[in-house]
Motif scaffolding. Structure first.
Motif, PDB file in Angstrom:
ATOM      1  N   ASP A 157       0.817  -1.220   0.000  1.00  0.00           N
ATOM      2  CA  ASP A 157       0.000   0.000   0.000  1.00  0.00           C
ATOM      3  C   ASP A 157       0.846   1.262   0.000  1.00  0.00           C
ATOM      4  O   ASP A 157       0.449   2.284  -0.554  1.00  0.00           O
ATOM      5  CB  ASP A 157      -0.924   0.011   1.232  1.00  0.00           C
ATOM      6  N   HIS A 158       1.996   1.200   0.659  1.00  0.00           N
ATOM      7  CA  HIS A 158       2.813   2.408   0.846  1.00  0.00           C
ATOM      8  C   HIS A 158       4.282   1.989   0.864  1.00  0.00           C
ATOM      9  O   HIS A 158       4.665   1.110   1.637  1.00  0.00           O
ATOM     10  CB  HIS A 158       2.435   3.084   2.165  1.00  0.00           C
ATOM     11  N   VAL A 159       5.074   2.613   0.006  1.00  0.00           N
ATOM     12  CA  VAL A 159       6.512   2.340  -0.021  1.00  0.00           C
ATOM     13  C   VAL A 159       7.263   3.612   0.342  1.00  0.00           C
ATOM     14  O   VAL A 159       7.006   4.683  -0.214  1.00  0.00           O
ATOM     15  CB  VAL A 159       6.970   1.837  -1.410  1.00  0.00           C
ATOM     16  N   ILE A 160       8.184   3.496   1.292  1.00  0.00           N
ATOM     17  CA  ILE A 160       9.017   4.621   1.707  1.00  0.00           C
ATOM     18  C   ILE A 160      10.411   4.429   1.125  1.00  0.00           C
ATOM     19  O   ILE A 160      11.086   3.432   1.424  1.00  0.00           O
ATOM     20  CB  ILE A 160       9.101   4.737   3.247  1.00  0.00           C
ATOM     21  N   ILE A 210       3.812   6.608  -2.536  1.00  0.00           N
ATOM     22  CA  ILE A 210       5.277   6.571  -2.432  1.00  0.00           C
ATOM     23  C   ILE A 210       5.757   7.811  -1.689  1.00  0.00           C
ATOM     24  O   ILE A 210       5.506   8.939  -2.103  1.00  0.00           O
ATOM     25  CB  ILE A 210       5.939   6.525  -3.821  1.00  0.00           C
ATOM     26  N   THR A 211       6.448   7.596  -0.583  1.00  0.00           N
ATOM     27  CA  THR A 211       7.083   8.679   0.169  1.00  0.00           C
ATOM     28  C   THR A 211       8.587   8.567  -0.032  1.00  0.00           C
ATOM     29  O   THR A 211       9.154   7.478   0.087  1.00  0.00           O
ATOM     30  CB  THR A 211       6.757   8.573   1.675  1.00  0.00           C
ATOM     31  N   VAL A 212       9.223   9.688  -0.347  1.00  0.00           N
ATOM     32  CA  VAL A 212      10.656   9.650  -0.657  1.00  0.00           C
ATOM     33  C   VAL A 212      11.419  10.684   0.171  1.00  0.00           C
ATOM     34  O   VAL A 212      10.974  11.826   0.328  1.00  0.00           O
ATOM     35  CB  VAL A 212      10.912   9.929  -2.158  1.00  0.00           C
ATOM     36  N   LYS A 213      12.560  10.264   0.669  1.00  0.00           N
ATOM     37  CA  LYS A 213      13.463  11.179   1.372  1.00  0.00           C
ATOM     38  C   LYS A 213      14.281  11.946   0.345  1.00  0.00           C
ATOM     39  O   LYS A 213      14.948  11.351  -0.512  1.00  0.00           O
ATOM     40  CB  LYS A 213      14.401  10.399   2.296  1.00  0.00           C
ATOM     41  N   ALA A 214      14.229  13.278   0.407  1.00  0.00           N
ATOM     42  CA  ALA A 214      15.031  14.119  -0.485  1.00  0.00           C
ATOM     43  C   ALA A 214      16.262  14.623   0.263  1.00  0.00           C
ATOM     44  O   ALA A 214      16.181  14.965   1.444  1.00  0.00           O
ATOM     45  CB  ALA A 214      14.211  15.289  -0.991  1.00  0.00           C
ATOM     46  N   ILE A 270       7.193  13.998  -0.265  1.00  0.00           N
ATOM     47  CA  ILE A 270       8.646  14.178  -0.203  1.00  0.00           C
ATOM     48  C   ILE A 270       8.994  14.771   1.159  1.00  0.00           C
ATOM     49  O   ILE A 270       8.377  15.744   1.600  1.00  0.00           O
ATOM     50  CB  ILE A 270       9.137  15.105  -1.328  1.00  0.00           C
ATOM     51  N   VAL A 271       9.958  14.178   1.826  1.00  0.00           N
ATOM     52  CA  VAL A 271      10.346  14.657   3.149  1.00  0.00           C
ATOM     53  C   VAL A 271      11.824  15.025   3.158  1.00  0.00           C
ATOM     54  O   VAL A 271      12.631  14.441   2.431  1.00  0.00           O
ATOM     55  CB  VAL A 271      10.058  13.593   4.241  1.00  0.00           C
TER      56      VAL A 271
END
Length: 221
Positions: A69-72, A97-101, A118-119
């Motif tokens: 459901d959710h990929v980091i 999709i959450t991504v570390k920038a 984006i975090v």
């Protein structure tokens, strides 16, 4: 109701902490990293921990990543790997999709390829620490957007004995007190007649400029 399933790609400090926190909440977490030592460190924490190169579409397909459901994406040591992994996840149809920038350029590219969230953990933590250092009354600071935040502020003696309506906080400063912490008690959505006491922790929400005005005029001693 099916519980959400998460995958965390990149088990450095940021990804590892997310993996651990999710696991402690009792949800299914797949932990992935190209480094075998990192994967071994989370073998007993995550539901599943695997070694894999997520820039290889075949690897992600073999892991059934599209079913999550959710990929980091918490890859921090290679912008190229982060971008390529995110692009493949989008093409495979991962719902969120959450991504570390790591910098602004990285963020711009992630926005263009469709990252849902984006975090900037280092930047955001830096802002929180700076805000806390500047004001003795601020206990915590959470940025909601570039211009709005939720802040925990300790009520000074200037506020002691005054009600929310007496202070006319909403009209004068454009901010809202959404809760008050008083010892072990929490008053959620306090009434306008609620009397503020010295030492209360006020949880306020509003524009940063308005919160700063409130701090300077009514809170700082």
């Amino acid at each position: 109701m099916k519980r959400k399933e998460f995958a965390v790609i990149g088990l450095g400090r940021f990804g590892g902490s997310i993996c651990k926190a999710l696991s402690e909440e009792g949800v299914e977490v797949l932990a992935i990293d190209i480094d075998e030592d990192r994967v071994n460190a989370y073998a007993n924490i995550a539901s599943h921990a695997v070694v894999g190169d997520t820039t290889d579409e075949a690897v992600l397909k073999s892991l059934g990543i599209r079913n999550f459901d959710h990929v980091i994406v918490a890859i921090g040591d290679s912008i190229q790997a982060s971008i390529l992994t995110t692009l493949i996840l989008k093409e495979l149809g991962v719902p969120h999709i959450t991504v570390k920038a790591t910098n602004d350029y990285h963020e711009r590219v992630l926005n263009k390829i469709g990252a849902d969230q984006i975090v900037h953990p280092e930047r955001d933590m830096g802002k929180r620490i700076a805000h806390n250092i500047i004001s003795n009354n601020v206990l915590d600071y959470l940025e909601l957007s570039d211009e709005h935040s939720i802040v925990e502020i300790v009520a000074s003696r200037r506020l002691d004995g005054h009600s929310i309506i007496d202070l006319d906080i909403r009209a004068k400063y454009g901010i809202n007190i959404v809760a008050i912490k008083r010892g072990k008690d929490i008053i959620v959505s306090p009434q306008a007649t609620e009397i503020i006491r010295h030492g209360d922790i006020l949880i306020v929400i509003g524009a940063d400029t308005d919160i700063n005005r409130f701090e300077k005029k009514l809170v700082e001693e």
